[in-house]
Design an enzyme around this catalytic site. Structure first.
Site, mmCIF file in Angstrom:
data_model
loop_
_atom_site.group_PDB
_atom_site.id
_atom_site.type_symbol
_atom_site.label_atom_id
_atom_site.label_comp_id
_atom_site.label_asym_id
_atom_site.label_seq_id
_atom_site.Cartn_x
_atom_site.Cartn_y
_atom_site.Cartn_z
ATOM 1 C CE LYS A 278 -2.016 -1.222 3.888
ATOM 2 N NZ LYS A 278 -1.310 -2.492 4.149
ATOM 3 N NE ARG B 152 -4.209 -1.871 10.040
ATOM 4 C CZ ARG B 152 -3.122 -1.264 9.555
ATOM 5 N NH1 ARG B 152 -3.185 -0.019 9.169
ATOM 6 N NH2 ARG B 152 -1.986 -1.919 9.468
ATOM 7 N NE ARG C 195 7.399 -2.489 6.137
ATOM 8 C CZ ARG C 195 6.071 -2.546 6.198
ATOM 9 N NH1 ARG C 195 5.333 -2.061 5.218
ATOM 10 N NH2 ARG C 195 5.483 -3.101 7.227
ATOM 11 N NE ARG D 243 6.295 -0.399 10.231
ATOM 12 C CZ ARG D 243 5.121 -0.574 9.646
ATOM 13 N NH1 ARG D 243 4.912 -0.085 8.430
ATOM 14 N NH2 ARG D 243 4.164 -1.239 10.247
ATOM 15 N NE ARG E 112 2.410 -5.250 11.415
ATOM 16 C CZ ARG E 112 3.544 -4.970 10.763
ATOM 17 N NH1 ARG E 112 4.696 -5.466 11.179
ATOM 18 N NH2 ARG E 112 3.513 -4.197 9.703
HETATM 19 P P1 ADP Z 1 2.257 -1.875 3.223
HETATM 20 O O1 ADP Z 1 2.294 -0.366 3.140
HETATM 21 O O2 ADP Z 1 1.043 -2.455 2.553
HETATM 22 O O3 ADP Z 1 2.449 -2.404 4.608
HETATM 23 P P2 ADP Z 1 4.792 -1.672 1.765
HETATM 24 O O4 ADP Z 1 4.410 -0.822 0.604
HETATM 25 O O5 ADP Z 1 5.600 -1.038 2.840
HETATM 26 O O6 ADP Z 1 3.491 -2.410 2.368
HETATM 27 O O7 ADP Z 1 5.569 -2.936 1.177
HETATM 28 C C1 ADP Z 1 6.171 -3.907 2.048
HETATM 29 C C2 ADP Z 1 7.555 -4.286 1.504
HETATM 30 O O8 ADP Z 1 7.377 -5.062 0.307
HETATM 31 C C3 ADP Z 1 8.426 -3.097 1.129
HETATM 32 O O9 ADP Z 1 9.760 -3.372 1.532
HETATM 33 C C4 ADP Z 1 8.298 -2.984 -0.393
HETATM 34 O O10 ADP Z 1 9.505 -2.521 -0.976
HETATM 35 C C5 ADP Z 1 8.006 -4.418 -0.814
HETATM 36 N N1 ADP Z 1 7.018 -4.519 -1.902
HETATM 37 C C6 ADP Z 1 5.926 -3.731 -2.131
HETATM 38 N N2 ADP Z 1 5.238 -4.141 -3.204
HETATM 39 C C7 ADP Z 1 5.883 -5.250 -3.671
HETATM 40 C C8 ADP Z 1 5.670 -6.141 -4.788
HETATM 41 N N3 ADP Z 1 4.632 -5.982 -5.618
HETATM 42 N N4 ADP Z 1 6.550 -7.157 -4.951
HETATM 43 C C9 ADP Z 1 7.604 -7.314 -4.097
HETATM 44 N N5 ADP Z 1 7.864 -6.518 -3.045
HETATM 45 C C10 ADP Z 1 7.031 -5.485 -2.828
HETATM 46 P P1 AMP Z 2 0.932 0.088 9.319
HETATM 47 O O1 AMP Z 2 2.021 1.106 9.181
HETATM 48 O O2 AMP Z 2 -0.274 0.428 8.484
HETATM 49 O O3 AMP Z 2 1.434 -1.320 9.064
HETATM 50 O O4 AMP Z 2 0.431 0.153 10.829
HETATM 51 C C1 AMP Z 2 1.309 -0.133 11.903
HETATM 52 C C2 AMP Z 2 0.502 -0.332 13.181
HETATM 53 O O5 AMP Z 2 -0.191 0.893 13.506
HETATM 54 C C3 AMP Z 2 -0.599 -1.397 13.117
HETATM 55 O O6 AMP Z 2 -0.110 -2.707 13.377
HETATM 56 C C4 AMP Z 2 -1.569 -0.897 14.198
HETATM 57 O O7 AMP Z 2 -1.070 -1.191 15.499
HETATM 58 C C5 AMP Z 2 -1.488 0.625 14.042
HETATM 59 N N1 AMP Z 2 -2.492 1.129 13.073
HETATM 60 C C6 AMP Z 2 -2.259 1.757 11.884
HETATM 61 N N2 AMP Z 2 -3.408 2.101 11.288
HETATM 62 C C7 AMP Z 2 -4.415 1.681 12.102
HETATM 63 C C8 AMP Z 2 -5.835 1.726 12.030
HETATM 64 N N3 AMP Z 2 -6.471 2.263 10.985
HETATM 65 N N4 AMP Z 2 -6.547 1.182 13.063
HETATM 66 C C9 AMP Z 2 -5.924 0.637 14.123
HETATM 67 N N5 AMP Z 2 -4.590 0.549 14.246
HETATM 68 C C10 AMP Z 2 -3.829 1.069 13.247
#
Ligand code: ADP
Ligand code: AMP
Length: 220
Positions: free
Chosen positions: A13, A88, A127, A161, A172
């Site tokens: 995302k 969420r 990541r 992170r 998660r």
């Molecule tokens: P989210 O925001 O949904 O938690 P991220 O955009 O941070 O996910 O992506 C998670 C990890 O996977 C990052 O390190 C990113 O570079 C990698 N990633 C994102 N999209 C893809 C994809 N289509 N294929 C492989 N790796 C990806």
């Molecule tokens: P994310 O960066 O989206 O992976 O979120 C990291 C963490 O933040 C999650 O595991 C939750 O603990 C908290 N969080 C982020 N967005 C939300 C949401 N919309 N509702 C509840 N918790 C959230």
């Protein structure tokens, strides 16, 4: 254009949102980023959220709804926004519907990014991000062009992170399947849900998402 990117943690995302900000001039609203900033500042919201985030659980609805309500009121959101990581839960989706209605705003699409759980673990544990500008990377799938140097800003410091570890990922994913997946029928029923194959390469997912957005723009 106001859209939601919906998908499990690690689906891509944030990666896609960053690209849409660059090409469509939309604002990225990531509740995860806002909460991490609040934890870092040690604010009241941060203090309330930290324990839930460390455990891989969702932060209580009223906390997250409060921060989004404040953020959506800011002038830069008027040109359109991408919600990344919000809503969420069904309660958050209902609160968002009310907020948008009050402001006379609409929701153009909810783009679901479908990715297998096994792939998510690998994506999350690999990541990292630039410490200066936040640009996202991956050990295997998205390395900086020049090792150790951020493509976007030239920064040389990177961060991982605290919750991107194998143990927290399991919690998660469980939270996603139990509390967030019910949003799929919620938005399908309202005719908003579009699904893309999130297992494809980063560039191919961008192509799919842009196709959805361009079709929407053409229909308007
Ligand atoms: P989210 O925001 O949904 O938690 P991220 O955009 O941070 O996910 O992506 C998670 C990890 O996977 C990052 O390190 C990113 O570079 C990698 N990633 C994102 N999209 C893809 C994809 N289509 N294929 C492989 N790796 C990806
Ligand atoms: P994310 O960066 O989206 O992976 O979120 C990291 C963490 O933040 C999650 O595991 C939750 O603990 C908290 N969080 C982020 N967005 C939300 C949401 N919309 N509702 C509840 N918790 C959230």
């Amino acid at each position: 254009m106001n859209i939601i990117l919906l998908g499990p943690p690690g689906a891509g995302k944030g990666t896609q949102a960053q690209r849409l900000v660059d090409s469509y001039g939309l604002v990225q609203l990531s509740t995860g980023d806002m909460l991490r900033a609040a934890v870092k500042q040690g604010s009241d919201v941060g203090k309330r959220a930290k324990g839930f985030m460390d455990a891989g659980a969702l932060v209580p609805d009223e906390v997250v709804i409060g921060i989004i309500a404040e953020r959506i009121d800011e002038p830069d959101c008027a040109n359109g926004f991408i919600l990344d990581g919000f809503p969420r839960t069904v309660a958050q989706a209902e609160a968002l519907d009310r907020m948008l209605e009050e402001k006379g705003l609409g929701l153009d699409a909810v783009i679901e990014m479908e990715v297998d759980d096994e792939a998510l673990v690998e994506r999350i544990t690999g990541r990292f991000a630039c410490a200066s500008c936040g640009a996202g990377y991956h050990d295997k799938f998205q390395q900086p062009q020049k090792e150790g140097v951020c493509d976007k800003c030239g920064g040389t410091e990177f961060v991982r992170r605290a919750d991107d570890n194998r143990e927290t990922v399991v919690s998660r994913l469980k939270a996603y399947h139990e509390q967030t997946a019910p949003l799929l029928p919620y938005y399908r029923k309202r005719g908003k849900l579009k699904t893309v194959d999130g297992m494809a390469s980063i560039d191919d997912v961008t192509r799919q998402v842009k196709e959805v957005l361009n079709n929407l723009a053409a229909a308007q």
